[in-house]
Enzyme design. Structure first.
Site, PDB file in Angstrom:
ATOM      1  N   ASP A 135     -66.800 -50.215 -32.748  1.00 35.15           N
ATOM      2  CA  ASP A 135     -66.018 -50.515 -34.076  1.00 35.15           C
ATOM      3  C   ASP A 135     -65.947 -49.601 -35.119  1.00 35.15           C
ATOM      4  O   ASP A 135     -66.591 -48.389 -34.712  1.00 35.15           O
ATOM      5  CB  ASP A 135     -66.430 -51.757 -34.597  1.00 35.15           C
TER       6      ASP A 135
HETATM    7  C1  GLC Z   1     -62.225 -52.689 -38.207  1.00 32.40           C
HETATM    8  C2  GLC Z   1     -62.692 -54.035 -37.487  1.00 32.40           C
HETATM    9  C3  GLC Z   1     -62.105 -54.297 -36.142  1.00 32.40           C
HETATM   10  C4  GLC Z   1     -61.136 -53.447 -35.955  1.00 32.40           C
HETATM   11  C5  GLC Z   1     -61.443 -51.976 -36.093  1.00 32.40           C
HETATM   12  C6  GLC Z   1     -60.080 -51.111 -35.866  1.00 32.40           C
HETATM   13  O1  GLC Z   1     -63.294 -52.230 -39.039  1.00 32.40           O
HETATM   14  O2  GLC Z   1     -63.946 -54.636 -37.780  1.00 32.40           O
HETATM   15  O3  GLC Z   1     -61.912 -55.708 -35.908  1.00 32.40           O
HETATM   16  O4  GLC Z   1     -60.393 -53.963 -34.765  1.00 32.40           O
HETATM   17  O5  GLC Z   1     -61.756 -51.733 -37.247  1.00 32.40           O
HETATM   18  O6  GLC Z   1     -59.152 -51.313 -36.980  1.00 32.40           O
END
Ligand code: GLC
Length: 702
Positions: A262
């Site tokens: 993430d």
């Molecule tokens: C964010 C979220 C995740 C998302 C990622 C990319 O922090 O936790 O759900 O897909 O970053 O945007």
């Protein structure tokens, strides 16, 4: 494409670059501020930017083409970038948020939402979506419950499976299809206190019994990617957790796809206190099998040294890179680096008639009628209607994660009501003209949360409507005495205990997307008949949280009565509105529940049937729910668990027989040694319109 030959042709820096995902602007903006700002923060040079292998998000097809062109011009190896983004409930045509979509209890609605998302996103040059999000959620304080399908593991599995197949089709290189990345692995929804990014602690038993079911639904549908979550499991961040990523994902589930972190979650292992440096975090990422690091550059900055120091082998790097090259090949990028991106097609698809119609159908089927006293609804065509409340003229109803969705496309409730009702008064102040309200026959109050109170990093300790709205509802009811219809826009189950007895009807709309206002007007006018059901329990108070229908019995269940039982002194036991609950303008009768036998052998199939009659003059859809209870097992089992549901459409006075088949698979559970098993003994099946109004039938497994 001979990927092995390509891999062997890469320098170590180029290999490591393929394991890094950064934002598209790094490829476009070479301004000094940019270089001194974000680029410096990332800690890499402009040249190293052009080693990165994937891009997080993109504005549209033109931008994707520009980024890819610039990248390939500078790239020695000419391996195209892969573009990934959060297309959670629509790209430009915005569907209801996932918590609402799931409330349709309709696989086809979920399927179409994913198909429209994939078609529009692919035409903009996106090759993978960070969806479905299938974190099991039991705490409405958590801002991200809005992104999940809810509190039931079976539903998470089923809808994840449907949406991954809808995103990916037979091949992700085909037009209108893209790769699915299931998230957030794992158990992110169990953040303590419902506070986002907070500590998670659960047993391996509960992880496997309940929390992994949704991700498994995606993996069984062959999802190409898995995103690790921000939280720890057993004290180790998911992003470097070898039990989760190697034992479960790779070994037990045989997942061969790509694991992506993430946003900055690899770097955050330092903040978690399990890594002392970016170097050790990078090494741990490789050891856990993390293929792509999102939004930070620990791999880029450290892995060359790690190989030199012998902390990481070139074979380990090659194995991680090969997975990324395979994903790019499957996406068709080596054949066409601009695959999918088509500005003309993108414009044609976005908000196309077909897509708008699907978004409308989804909004209609997702909304839940929670209360309808004295049949206040549907509003009759001759009735004089007043529309008041903060959402009267507010088009911001797309909900979180609707980046591209242009809210200016959305009709406001006022605009939709003008076309459906005899609208005699409206205003969005908290100071309505009482005399004007008194001249109406029914008052619709459009209230709820702002979109900014929902989604990532937006957890709340208080899940009531805000004080001003509560006071306003009570005041209007007291001063006018008129029937009041409350329409709710929100991203979580709310504590409605202060207002539930001051209104005559409640329609839960959540954040319904592009076609939400029209859907609400049609549902309130009777042009459409509500058919949604809750997928998360609505508590009577935040003090009742966590509350979920599939709870264990405990040694002193409330139902056994008396003082010394599990309960609160100051609160009723049941939620205000339970899982699976939702009303209709029709009246569905459940009769003649039949079991094919009261005994079942492991290799047999048992059937249970019920006759459903639409005892009304209104065509309607009903969600028939089937729950199971295993009375005695090696570990304590829930008092009931959803194992199937069917949504049926009934004409006035029509009767349909609904039949469910039960097999051994429906009875399986994990014991404390994590062995999947079924034991002979007494089981109950429950059938009904929600998790509380149920008809029970027992059988013995021999
Ligand atoms: C964010 C979220 C995740 C998302 C990622 C990319 O922090 O936790 O759900 O897909 O970053 O945007």
């Amino acid at each position: 494409m001979d990927l092995k030959k390509l891999l062997d042709s890469l320098t170590l820096e180029e290999k490591i670059g393929q394991l890094t995902m950064i934002a598209p602007h790094f490829f476009l903006d070479s301004s000094k501020t940019w270089i001194a700002g974000p680029l410096a923060e990332l800690g890499i040079s402009e040249d190293e930017v052009f080693l990165a292998g994937s891009v997080l998000g993109i504005g549209n097809a033109e931008e994707m083409i520009e980024v890819q062109k610039r990248y390939l011009e500078k790239s020695r190896h000419k391996i195209p970038l892969i573009f990934m983004a959060d297309i959670i409930h629509g790209y430009e045509t915005i569907f209801p948020v996932p918590l609402a979509l799931a409330s349709s209890f309709n696989d086809e609605i979920l399927f179409q939402a994913a198909r429209v998302s994939a078609k529009e996103a692919k035409a903009s040059g996106i090759h993978a979506t960070f969806s479905p999000m299938v974190d099991l959620v039991r705490d409405p304080r958590w801002g991200r419950v809005v992104e999940s399908y809810g509190e039931d593991p079976y539903m998470l599995y089923r809808f994840a499976n449907v949406q991954v197949k809808a995103y990916q089709g037979r091949s992700i290189k085909h037009e209108g299809f893209l790769a699915s990345c299931v998230k957030h692995f794992a158990a992110y929804g169990l953040a303590e206190g419902g506070k986002d990014y907070n500590t998670v602690d659960l047993s391996r038993l509960n992880l496997h019994q309940y929390y992994l079911k949704g991700y498994k639904g995606a993996i069984d549908a062959k999802a190409k990617l898995v995103m690790t979550s921000f939280n720890i499991f057993e004290g180790i961040p998911a992003t470097t957790n070898q039990y989760l990523l190697k034992e479960v994902l790779r070994k037990k589930w045989k997942f061969k796809g790509t694991i992506i972190s993430d946003y900055a979650s690899l770097k955050e292992t330092i903040s978690h206190g399990t890594e002392e440096s970016e170097y050790s975090a990078a090494v741990s990422g490789v050891k856990a099998g993390l293929n792509i690091e999102m939004a930070t550059a620990l791999y880029m900055k450290n892995l060359k040294d790690a190989v030199k120091n012998g902390d990481v082998s070139i074979e380990e790097i090659d194995e991680l890179v090969m997975s990324v090259l395979k994903l790019k090949e499957e996406s068709g990028l080596f054949e066409n680096p601009f695959i999918g991106a088509n500005p003309e097609k993108e414009k044609r698809l976005i908000h196309s008639k077909a897509h708008i119609e699907k978004a409308y159908n989804a909004a209609v089927e997702s909304m839940i009628l929670l209360k309808n006293n004295h049949r206040v609804l549907p509003i009759r065509h001759y009735q004089k209607v007043a529309l008041i409340g903060p959402y009267t003229n507010n088009p911001k109803i797309n909900g979180p994660w609707s980046w591209h969705g242009d809210r200016h496309v959305n009709q406001t409730l006022y605009e939709a009501f003008k076309k459906s009702f005899r609208l005699v008064y409206s205003d969005d102040s908290f100071d309505s003209n009482i005399e004007k309200l008194k001249s109406s026959d029914v008052i619709v109050m459009a209230m709820g949360e702002s979109q900014k109170e929902s989604g990532e990093a937006h957890s709340k300790s208080n899940i009531k409507l805000d004080e001003q709205q509560i006071a306003y509802i009570k005041r209007i009811k007291a001063l006018t005495g008129k029937p009041i219809v409350l329409v709710l826009f929100n991203g979580r189950p709310l504590d409605l205990s202060d207002v539930v007895n001051h209104v005559d009807a409640i329609l839960e709309a959540y954040f319904p997307g592009t076609m939400g206002s029209k859907a609400i007007a049609h549902l309130l006018s009777g042009k459409q008949n509500p058919s949604g059901k809750l997928t998360m329990s609505f508590p009577r108070s935040v003090g009742q949280v966590p509350i979920y229908y599939n709870h264990l019995n405990t040694g002193r269940p409330y139902a056994s009565g008396g003082e010394y039982v599990s309960h609160y002194l100051d609160l009723e036991e049941k939620p205000l509105f339970p899982f699976g609950y939702g009303l209709s303008y029709s009246n569905f009768k459940y009769e003649n529940v039949q079991l094919s036998s009261d005994k079942m052998k492991l290799n047999e199939t048992l059937t249970i049937s019920v006759d459903i009659t639409n005892d009304s003059y209104v065509q309607g859809k009903e969600v028939v729910q089937l729950y199971l209870r295993d009375h005695v097992a090696k570990v304590s089992r829930p008092v009931k668990e959803l194992i199937n549901f069917k949504k049926i459409d009934l004409a006035p006075n029509e009767t349909k027989k609904v039949i469910f088949e039960i097999t051994k698979k429906d009875l399986e559970y994990y014991d404390h040694n994590l062995n999947l098993r079924v034991d002979p003994g007494k089981f109950s099946l429950f059938i009904g319109p929600n998790s509380e109004e149920l008809i029970e039938k027992e059988f013995i497994l021999e």
